[in-house]
Every structure is written in structure tokens, then in C-alpha cells.
Design a protein around this motif. Structure first.
Motif, PDB file in Angstrom:
ATOM      1  N   HIS A   8       8.343   3.903 -40.737  1.00 52.20           N
ATOM      2  CA  HIS A   8       7.219   4.782 -41.076  1.00 52.20           C
ATOM      3  C   HIS A   8       6.245   4.880 -39.905  1.00 52.20           C
ATOM      4  O   HIS A   8       5.957   3.874 -39.256  1.00 52.20           O
ATOM      5  N   TRP A  10       2.438   7.229 -38.855  1.00 51.43           N
ATOM      6  CA  TRP A  10       1.395   8.120 -39.357  1.00 51.43           C
ATOM      7  C   TRP A  10       0.644   8.742 -38.189  1.00 51.43           C
ATOM      8  O   TRP A  10       0.354   8.079 -37.195  1.00 51.43           O
ATOM      9  N   ARG A  46       8.571  14.049 -44.024  1.00 55.13           N
ATOM     10  CA  ARG A  46       7.152  14.269 -43.683  1.00 55.13           C
ATOM     11  C   ARG A  46       6.363  14.446 -44.963  1.00 55.13           C
ATOM     12  O   ARG A  46       6.800  15.153 -45.880  1.00 55.13           O
ATOM     13  N   GLU A  52      -4.262  11.826 -43.120  1.00 50.43           N
ATOM     14  CA  GLU A  52      -3.195  11.563 -42.163  1.00 50.43           C
ATOM     15  C   GLU A  52      -1.886  12.172 -42.664  1.00 50.43           C
ATOM     16  O   GLU A  52      -1.816  12.622 -43.807  1.00 50.43           O
ATOM     17  N   GLU A  54       2.211  11.270 -42.947  1.00 51.57           N
ATOM     18  CA  GLU A  54       3.200  10.200 -42.861  1.00 51.57           C
ATOM     19  C   GLU A  54       4.560  10.785 -42.490  1.00 51.57           C
ATOM     20  O   GLU A  54       4.977  11.816 -43.024  1.00 51.57           O
TER      21      GLU A  54
END
Length: 106
Positions: A8, A10, A46, A52, A54
Motif C-alpha cells: 500500500h 498513499w 486506487r 489522500e 490510496e
């Protein structure tokens, strides 16, 4: 048994499109250029959040030995080139690995 490698990262909403483009034009081709035996695919997910965006990558390998051929014996080590680090707000410092038990297609 196939292995899924999950990671992951961000970004800010302002950097999300640039990061996606960097993945598609630089990061993914650099992974493919390594020609790692047992590397099968990469998927990009996505998700926009409040402040934000991710991104999740899901890589598929034949087995853990193939993952080790990609990043080394410490196979949870992340692969995040400097160009990607410059755009990311934050990211997992370790990748997670799961055995693929079953896939069903309908």
C-alpha cells in the motif's frame, strides 16, 4: 503454490495522477525488465479517501523463491524507487505475502 505480494502507498490528491502515471510508465516496466523467473503479474488498485489517495499493488509470483529472486532473502522488503518515494505521502515499509488458495471466475 502461487503467492500474492501486497503493498500500500498513499499520495495527496494533487499527486495521485502523477503517481499513477509513474507506476504505469516507469515502475511497472522496471519490474518487468528484471525478468524474474516466476513473476506472473501486477495489479493496480486506487481508492480516493478524504485527504489522500490510496494505491495498492498486488503482484503474483509462482512461489516465495520467486519473490526472493525479485527482492532478496528478506522478501518482505519493499520495492519503491526514489522517483516514487518523492511523490508518495507515506507507504508500507514491508510487503505482505499470501498463498493463493483458490480463484473462481464466473
Amino acid at each position: 503454490m502461487p503467492v500474492k505480494r501486497i503493498w500500500h502507498g498513499w499520495t495527496t490528491p494533487e499527486n495521485a495522477n502523477a503517481y499513477e502515471t509513474l507506476l504505469k510508465t516507469f515502475v511497472f516496466p522496471s519490474i518487468e525488465a528484471k525478468k524474474v523467473a516466476g513473476y506472473r503479474s501486477i495489479e493496480l488498485l486506487r481508492r480516493p479517501l478524504e485527504d489522500e489517495v490510496e494505491f495498492i499493488t498486488v503482484m503474483t509470483f509462482d512461489d516465495l523463491d520467486s519473490v526472493k529472486a525479485f527482492v532478496g532473502e528478506d522478501y518482505e522488503t519493499v520495492y519503491v524507487p526514489d522517483r516514487a518515494r518523492a511523490i508518495l505521502k507515506r507507504f508500507d515499509d514491508r510487503s505482505q505475502h499470501y498463498e493463493l488458495i483458490e480463484t473462481r471466475h464466473y
